[in-house]
Scaffold this motif. Sequence first.
Motif, mmCIF file in Angstrom:
data_model
loop_
_atom_site.group_PDB
_atom_site.id
_atom_site.type_symbol
_atom_site.label_atom_id
_atom_site.label_comp_id
_atom_site.label_asym_id
_atom_site.label_seq_id
_atom_site.Cartn_x
_atom_site.Cartn_y
_atom_site.Cartn_z
ATOM 1 N N CYS A 205 6.406 13.266 -9.229
ATOM 2 C CA CYS A 205 7.771 13.049 -9.578
ATOM 3 C C CYS A 205 8.597 13.730 -8.590
ATOM 4 O O CYS A 205 8.700 15.028 -8.320
ATOM 5 C CB CYS A 205 8.221 13.376 -10.873
ATOM 6 N N GLU A 206 9.573 13.002 -7.826
ATOM 7 C CA GLU A 206 10.435 13.704 -6.649
ATOM 8 C C GLU A 206 11.629 13.562 -7.263
ATOM 9 O O GLU A 206 12.215 12.847 -7.988
ATOM 10 C CB GLU A 206 10.298 12.982 -5.352
ATOM 11 N N VAL A 207 12.412 14.900 -6.974
ATOM 12 C CA VAL A 207 13.576 15.105 -7.645
ATOM 13 C C VAL A 207 14.758 14.587 -6.672
ATOM 14 O O VAL A 207 14.684 15.128 -5.546
ATOM 15 C CB VAL A 207 14.015 16.772 -7.690
ATOM 16 N N HIS A 208 15.684 13.862 -7.263
ATOM 17 C CA HIS A 208 16.753 13.434 -6.457
ATOM 18 C C HIS A 208 18.076 14.412 -6.256
ATOM 19 O O HIS A 208 18.442 14.925 -7.320
ATOM 20 C CB HIS A 208 17.626 12.080 -7.039
ATOM 21 N N GLY A 209 18.364 14.703 -5.066
ATOM 22 C CA GLY A 209 19.519 15.490 -4.996
ATOM 23 C C GLY A 209 19.435 16.983 -4.757
ATOM 24 O O GLY A 209 18.231 17.380 -4.944
ATOM 25 N N LYS B 88 0.912 -1.253 -0.095
ATOM 26 C CA LYS B 88 0.090 -0.060 0.056
ATOM 27 C C LYS B 88 1.156 1.251 0.106
ATOM 28 O O LYS B 88 0.460 2.244 -0.776
ATOM 29 C CB LYS B 88 -0.953 0.009 1.249
ATOM 30 N N ILE B 89 1.879 1.132 0.676
ATOM 31 C CA ILE B 89 2.779 2.374 0.659
ATOM 32 C C ILE B 89 3.462 2.707 -0.678
ATOM 33 O O ILE B 89 3.872 1.930 -1.498
ATOM 34 C CB ILE B 89 4.003 2.031 1.674
ATOM 35 N N PRO B 90 3.452 3.948 -1.269
ATOM 36 C CA PRO B 90 4.015 4.251 -2.625
ATOM 37 C C PRO B 90 5.311 3.658 -2.696
ATOM 38 O O PRO B 90 6.264 4.153 -1.679
ATOM 39 C CB PRO B 90 3.706 5.764 -2.433
ATOM 40 N N VAL B 91 5.762 3.371 -3.653
ATOM 41 C CA VAL B 91 6.944 2.978 -4.284
ATOM 42 C C VAL B 91 7.626 4.142 -5.278
ATOM 43 O O VAL B 91 6.907 4.349 -6.236
ATOM 44 C CB VAL B 91 7.005 1.538 -4.954
ATOM 45 N N ILE B 92 8.876 4.509 -4.861
ATOM 46 C CA ILE B 92 9.194 5.531 -5.624
ATOM 47 C C ILE B 92 10.560 5.041 -6.453
ATOM 48 O O ILE B 92 11.194 4.280 -5.932
ATOM 49 C CB ILE B 92 9.599 6.840 -4.843
ATOM 50 N N GLY B 93 10.561 5.621 -7.652
ATOM 51 C CA GLY B 93 11.867 5.212 -8.435
ATOM 52 C C GLY B 93 11.490 5.494 -10.000
ATOM 53 O O GLY B 93 10.391 6.100 -10.006
ATOM 54 N N HIS C 34 7.249 16.073 -16.519
ATOM 55 C CA HIS C 34 5.983 16.138 -17.465
ATOM 56 C C HIS C 34 5.461 14.847 -17.625
ATOM 57 O O HIS C 34 4.193 14.698 -17.735
ATOM 58 C CB HIS C 34 6.352 17.154 -18.847
ATOM 59 N N LEU C 35 6.143 13.847 -17.713
ATOM 60 C CA LEU C 35 5.780 12.555 -17.988
ATOM 61 C C LEU C 35 4.972 11.937 -16.945
ATOM 62 O O LEU C 35 3.724 11.671 -17.163
ATOM 63 C CB LEU C 35 7.045 11.727 -18.307
ATOM 64 N N ALA C 36 5.323 12.333 -15.689
ATOM 65 C CA ALA C 36 4.436 11.740 -14.436
ATOM 66 C C ALA C 36 3.377 12.567 -14.507
ATOM 67 O O ALA C 36 2.345 12.153 -14.140
ATOM 68 C CB ALA C 36 5.563 12.228 -13.481
ATOM 69 N N GLU C 37 3.432 13.874 -14.673
ATOM 70 C CA GLU C 37 2.104 14.778 -14.747
ATOM 71 C C GLU C 37 1.020 14.356 -15.698
ATOM 72 O O GLU C 37 -0.096 14.139 -15.254
ATOM 73 C CB GLU C 37 2.616 16.241 -14.800
ATOM 74 N N SER C 38 1.483 13.742 -17.011
ATOM 75 C CA SER C 38 0.623 13.172 -17.728
ATOM 76 C C SER C 38 -0.132 11.723 -17.240
ATOM 77 O O SER C 38 -1.156 11.627 -17.828
ATOM 78 C CB SER C 38 1.259 12.603 -19.165
ATOM 79 N N PHE C 39 0.365 11.308 -16.237
ATOM 80 C CA PHE C 39 -0.168 10.362 -15.822
ATOM 81 C C PHE C 39 -0.781 10.406 -14.241
ATOM 82 O O PHE C 39 -1.026 9.312 -13.403
ATOM 83 C CB PHE C 39 0.848 8.859 -15.630
ATOM 84 N N ASN D 225 3.649 19.160 -9.675
ATOM 85 C CA ASN D 225 3.343 17.596 -9.310
ATOM 86 C C ASN D 225 4.574 17.111 -8.533
ATOM 87 O O ASN D 225 5.448 15.933 -8.740
ATOM 88 C CB ASN D 225 3.088 16.508 -10.442
ATOM 89 N N CYS D 226 5.490 17.904 -7.588
ATOM 90 C CA CYS D 226 6.841 17.692 -7.144
ATOM 91 C C CYS D 226 6.529 18.055 -5.375
ATOM 92 O O CYS D 226 6.048 19.379 -5.489
ATOM 93 C CB CYS D 226 7.799 18.293 -7.689
ATOM 94 N N ARG D 227 6.484 17.173 -4.416
ATOM 95 C CA ARG D 227 6.172 17.833 -3.263
ATOM 96 C C ARG D 227 7.222 18.820 -2.696
ATOM 97 O O ARG D 227 7.138 19.683 -1.647
ATOM 98 C CB ARG D 227 5.760 16.693 -2.124
ATOM 99 N N TRP D 228 8.382 18.086 -2.796
ATOM 100 C CA TRP D 228 9.660 18.724 -1.895
ATOM 101 C C TRP D 228 10.816 18.924 -2.756
ATOM 102 O O TRP D 228 11.195 18.027 -3.722
ATOM 103 C CB TRP D 228 9.979 17.661 -0.680
ATOM 104 N N TYR D 229 11.934 19.511 -2.208
ATOM 105 C CA TYR D 229 13.448 19.442 -2.452
ATOM 106 C C TYR D 229 13.988 18.675 -1.471
ATOM 107 O O TYR D 229 13.696 18.746 -0.186
ATOM 108 C CB TYR D 229 13.756 21.148 -2.218
ATOM 109 N N GLU D 230 15.019 17.915 -1.870
ATOM 110 C CA GLU D 230 15.745 16.930 -1.055
ATOM 111 C C GLU D 230 17.096 17.674 -0.623
ATOM 112 O O GLU D 230 17.744 17.949 -1.360
ATOM 113 C CB GLU D 230 16.002 15.902 -1.967
ATOM 114 N N ARG D 231 17.030 18.162 0.519
ATOM 115 C CA ARG D 231 18.507 18.845 1.109
ATOM 116 C C ARG D 231 19.084 17.959 1.894
ATOM 117 O O ARG D 231 18.641 17.225 3.008
ATOM 118 C CB ARG D 231 17.900 19.958 2.075
#
Length: 382
Positions: free
Chosen positions: A306-310, A251-256, A297-302, A324-330
């Motif tokens: 989409c979360e940004v690495h780094g 149930k927990i979202p899988v990211i990748g 934009h690909l993710a948004e179409s679905f 469609n991105c919740r956070w910045y990874e600090r």
Amino acid sequence: MKIVDVQVRTFWHTTHLEKDTDGHDHPGPARQVRKSLLTLVAENGVEGHAFASPEQVRPHLVDSYVRPVLFKQDAFARERLWQDLAHWQRGSGGQLSDRTLGVVDVALWDLCGKLAGLPSYKLAGSYRDKVPTYGSIMCGDEIEGGLAKPDDYGRFAEWLVKRGYQAIKLHTWMPPVSWSPNIEMDLKACAAVREAVGPSVPLMLDAYHWYSREEAYALGKGLEALNFTWIEEVMDEQSMSSYAWLAAELKIPVIGPESMGGKYKHRAEWVKAGACDILRTGVEDVGGITPALKTMHLAESFGMNCEVHGHGAENLLISAVSKNCRWYERGLLHPMLDYDACPDYLNAIDDPMDSEGYVSLSQQPGIGVDINLDYINSNLVV
Ligand SMILES: O=C(O)[C@H](O)[C@@H](O)[C@@H](O)C(=O)NO
Ligand SMILES: [Mg+2]
């Protein structure tokens, strides 16, 4: 506006990080390491810059591919220049990596912002001027007072939330830590953090990257019980079908995927295969700001986030121009490291965070990196 020169400067600087045998960073004694700065010069003298490892901008790559593609070309033709450089990857015999594409693309975005007299995120079309931020905790270690025990994570996470971070991601213990990988310890660290920060702070786990399907499933079920927000890179991302299986089971979202090549096209296959619930991109991982925006934009179409690495200005830019991105990874963060300390080659850090957990975009022309060129020119590797 034509590009008339491509330059690379390699310089010494002091780092307090050291990589372990799996390539993960940990605190270490101060030592001198080499770093490079790629510079694109426009015909009016304006310069765009991007940092790189010396290997990513070694003479063979700059002389054989980067300079021939960019020389005397319009700096604002970013899409065509990125496509032309990407086209060389097959012919380079595996020498021209996505990392090098990313460095060149970042320098182009920096140059275009400076030529236009605008912060580069405005060139893409801003969505927000400050980005909610999560604290990304370094992989565990065996350092007394570091991240050696579950309670170390709990105490550090409590401090991070008081510092203002709106969410926390753990990287738990991985080899060469002697007793890892260990799912029970992963879950004890996650439970200690949940206990320390309370029930409402979003938490994520990025753990050992080579668990089996059964192990990843057990870890995921444990995270569900702790109300975690996502599970990240807990199996080898080369097995997309394993992630499709895991995403269907949990149930927990899988990211990748984070570490896979293939840019936005391979990430399209992950979406099509149902291998992730949240997509992942990163300027270094997919070959630049240009392809990272395509992934977003690909993710948004679905209808996906989409979360940004780094960290860094270039990844902050992606987060700032995307709904469609919740956070910045600090990060990466560690109790023994002062993340806010300014490196010797900068005049200020890229991503100062306020007490509410937001990083604001620089309003200076360019991507927002305040480079100390005097330091660089005084510390060149000869
Ligand atoms: O695997 C690594 O080198 C680090 O964990 C790094 O990639 C870290 O930034 C990460 O995985 N973030 O999601
Ligand atoms: Mg990760």
